[in-house]
Motif scaffolding. Structure first.
Motif, PDB file in Angstrom:
ATOM      1  N   PHE A  80       0.776  -1.185   0.047  1.00  0.00           N
ATOM      2  CA  PHE A  80       0.018  -0.117  -0.014  1.00  0.00           C
ATOM      3  C   PHE A  80       0.883   1.283   0.032  1.00  0.00           C
ATOM      4  O   PHE A  80       0.566   2.365  -0.649  1.00  0.00           O
ATOM      5  CB  PHE A  80      -1.041   0.136   1.213  1.00  0.00           C
ATOM      6  N   ALA A  81       2.167   1.251   0.399  1.00  0.00           N
ATOM      7  CA  ALA A  81       2.956   2.150   0.522  1.00  0.00           C
ATOM      8  C   ALA A  81       3.898   2.337  -0.946  1.00  0.00           C
ATOM      9  O   ALA A  81       4.607   3.050  -1.176  1.00  0.00           O
ATOM     10  CB  ALA A  81       3.973   2.179   1.612  1.00  0.00           C
ATOM     11  N   LYS A  82       3.477   1.480  -1.824  1.00  0.00           N
ATOM     12  CA  LYS A  82       3.934   1.396  -3.229  1.00  0.00           C
ATOM     13  C   LYS A  82       5.426   0.949  -2.979  1.00  0.00           C
ATOM     14  O   LYS A  82       6.284   1.320  -3.984  1.00  0.00           O
ATOM     15  CB  LYS A  82       3.842   2.741  -3.900  1.00  0.00           C
ATOM     16  N   ARG A  83       6.057   0.358  -2.158  1.00  0.00           N
ATOM     17  CA  ARG A  83       7.380   0.025  -1.968  1.00  0.00           C
ATOM     18  C   ARG A  83       7.552  -1.466  -2.498  1.00  0.00           C
ATOM     19  O   ARG A  83       8.850  -1.924  -2.803  1.00  0.00           O
ATOM     20  CB  ARG A  83       7.802  -0.068  -0.380  1.00  0.00           C
ATOM     21  N   ALA A  84       6.381  -2.046  -2.832  1.00  0.00           N
ATOM     22  CA  ALA A  84       6.583  -3.674  -3.206  1.00  0.00           C
ATOM     23  C   ALA A  84       5.152  -4.067  -3.945  1.00  0.00           C
ATOM     24  O   ALA A  84       4.317  -3.164  -3.915  1.00  0.00           O
ATOM     25  CB  ALA A  84       6.778  -4.401  -1.968  1.00  0.00           C
ATOM     26  N   SER A  85       5.353  -5.170  -4.631  1.00  0.00           N
ATOM     27  CA  SER A  85       4.143  -5.584  -5.223  1.00  0.00           C
ATOM     28  C   SER A  85       3.410  -6.273  -4.229  1.00  0.00           C
ATOM     29  O   SER A  85       3.557  -6.594  -3.141  1.00  0.00           O
ATOM     30  CB  SER A  85       4.761  -6.650  -6.302  1.00  0.00           C
ATOM     31  N   PHE A  86       2.265  -6.853  -4.754  1.00  0.00           N
ATOM     32  CA  PHE A  86       1.247  -7.524  -4.046  1.00  0.00           C
ATOM     33  C   PHE A  86       1.797  -8.819  -3.257  1.00  0.00           C
ATOM     34  O   PHE A  86       2.421  -9.303  -4.120  1.00  0.00           O
ATOM     35  CB  PHE A  86      -0.287  -7.677  -4.568  1.00  0.00           C
ATOM     36  N   PRO A  87       1.620  -8.899  -2.236  1.00  0.00           N
ATOM     37  CA  PRO A  87       1.916 -10.270  -1.570  1.00  0.00           C
ATOM     38  C   PRO A  87       1.682 -11.586  -2.308  1.00  0.00           C
ATOM     39  O   PRO A  87       0.488 -11.594  -2.850  1.00  0.00           O
ATOM     40  CB  PRO A  87       1.434 -10.351  -0.141  1.00  0.00           C
ATOM     41  N   LYS A  88       2.408 -12.659  -2.565  1.00  0.00           N
ATOM     42  CA  LYS A  88       2.032 -13.750  -3.120  1.00  0.00           C
ATOM     43  C   LYS A  88       2.095 -15.088  -2.282  1.00  0.00           C
ATOM     44  O   LYS A  88       2.787 -14.938  -1.107  1.00  0.00           O
ATOM     45  CB  LYS A  88       3.304 -14.034  -4.240  1.00  0.00           C
ATOM     46  N   PHE A  89       1.325 -15.996  -2.623  1.00  0.00           N
ATOM     47  CA  PHE A  89       1.542 -17.192  -1.987  1.00  0.00           C
ATOM     48  C   PHE A  89       2.710 -18.106  -1.906  1.00  0.00           C
ATOM     49  O   PHE A  89       3.196 -17.979  -3.117  1.00  0.00           O
ATOM     50  CB  PHE A  89       0.213 -18.106  -2.455  1.00  0.00           C
TER      51      PHE A  89
END
Length: 367
Positions: free
Chosen positions: A91-100
């Motif tokens: 949400f802070a645009k420091r990383a992509s969405f978490p993956k399984f």
């Protein structure tokens, strides 16, 4: 001051079994927490660590997940904290969405906290929760409060323990010099004193051997015993390349911060540069980002000041003597040039390093 200390550990068969169970349980808890958060988001609800922690408590009470009680409970809670951190970074645009997390991943780790002295170093052993005393190779003294420990297994099958230690603030003196660095691919860097450090090119030197072993692996049936043995061979080659690279970067970064009071470097957009498919492998192998990160954190120990020059500053095009800007030097094939105004003969990289130092010092004065 927090310091990370990594030691290789040699667990026995029982300890290794517990470690592997903890890896698996941490993965299941992380994936379950991620699935719950995705489902709740689809239903219009926003949940955090507190709700996923309650989910873990409920899971332990069921017969289906009763085996979660066999491993370190703190490690399971930490996996949910990692998930919460991954969401915040997204949400802070420091990383992509978490993956399984995949069951078949060969990079495994879990983290546990020091509670009541359940993590400590005793001679050649490290005491860890649920594992007891694990035989270790203690390569440096651990003088300080241990906050947490991360247990990890590399793709080649080796086990390591990384201790997060709170140590007293210790500062060292440097030699008080000033230097500008112009990094490159052919030469790792050229400094403002015209010293040149050759790029070791660790990946290129091992590329033929790596390709040979990788071809053998690709011909085998995935998941078979022979495939797994060959996979470890390939992983060990990658590991050796990584170790060689890190050893080189650590030695050079430590040398620079010990010798200099001020180090001026370029603020390179490495992430954007690797999009060039012709240079991506060479740029990744030279590891500028990791080198700059090492300079940054080691500078705190020696009181060295790191100054970043703006990335669009044309350091190669400007004459270091008279300030004339030569637009023809945009051509990277031109390695040497003569200033048409003052007649000074320049080495491209040496001149750029001197300009980086001048620009860095001017930024320091204005700041």
């Amino acid at each position: 001051m927090l310091k990370g200390m990594e030691f290789r550990i040699y667990p026995n068969r029982i300890q290794e079994t517990i470690i592997q169970k903890t890896f698996g349980c941490s993965r299941v808890v992380y994936n379950s927490g991620l699935a719950l958060r995705i489902e709740e988001y689809k239903n219009g609800n926003s949940i955090g660590y507190k709700e996923t922690s309650s989910m873990l408590t409920s899971m332990k009470k069921t017969e289906e997940y009763s085996w979660l009680k066999e491993v370190d409970s703190i490690a399971l809670q930490q996996s949910l904290r990692d998930l919460d951190k991954a969401y915040k970074n997204f949400f802070a645009k420091r990383a992509s969405f978490p993956k399984f997390k995949s069951k078949h991943s060969h990079n495994k780790n879990y983290r546990t906290q020091n509670v009541g002295g359940n993590i400590s170093v005793a001679g050649k052993y490290i005491k860890l929760p649920k594992l007891g005393y694990v035989k270790s190779k203690i390569s440096m003294p651990v003088n300080g409060k241990i906050n947490n420990a991360t247990i990890k297994q590399t793709p080649s099958g080796k086990y390591f323990c990384v201790l997060n230690v709170e140590v007293p603030d210790v500062f060292y003196s440097n030699d008080g010099c000033m230097i500008g660095l112009d990094v490159g691919i052919k030469t790792f860097y050229t400094d403002s004193n015209n010293n040149i450090l050759t790029n070791p090119k660790n990946l290129i030197k091992s590329e033929k051997k790596l390709a040979k072993e990788q071809r053998k692996l690709s011909r085998m049936v995935k998941g078979s015993s022979n495939w797994n043995r060959q996979r470890i061979k390939v992983a060990r080659i990658h590991e050796k390349i990584s170790n060689q690279r890190n050893d080189f970067l650590h030695k050079e970064s430590a040398k620079l911060v010990k010798e200099n009071q001020i180090i001026c470097i370029e603020d390179l957009n490495v992430k954007g540069m690797v999009r060039n498919h012709k240079l991506a492998k060479a740029i990744s192998d030279v590891s500028w980002s990791k080198f700059f990160d090492m300079l940054e954190y080691k500078s705190a120990f020696y009181g060295t000041e790191i100054i970043k020059v703006p990335r669009f500053y044309p350091s190669s095009q400007i004459c270091g003597c008279c300030g004339y800007k030569n637009p023809n030097i945009k051509n990277l094939s031109i390695r040497e040039w003569e200033c048409p105004v003052c007649g000074t003969y320049h080495d491209r990289d040496g001149n750029a390093a001197k300009n980086i130092l001048k620009m860095g010092l001017s930024l320091r004065v204005t700041a």
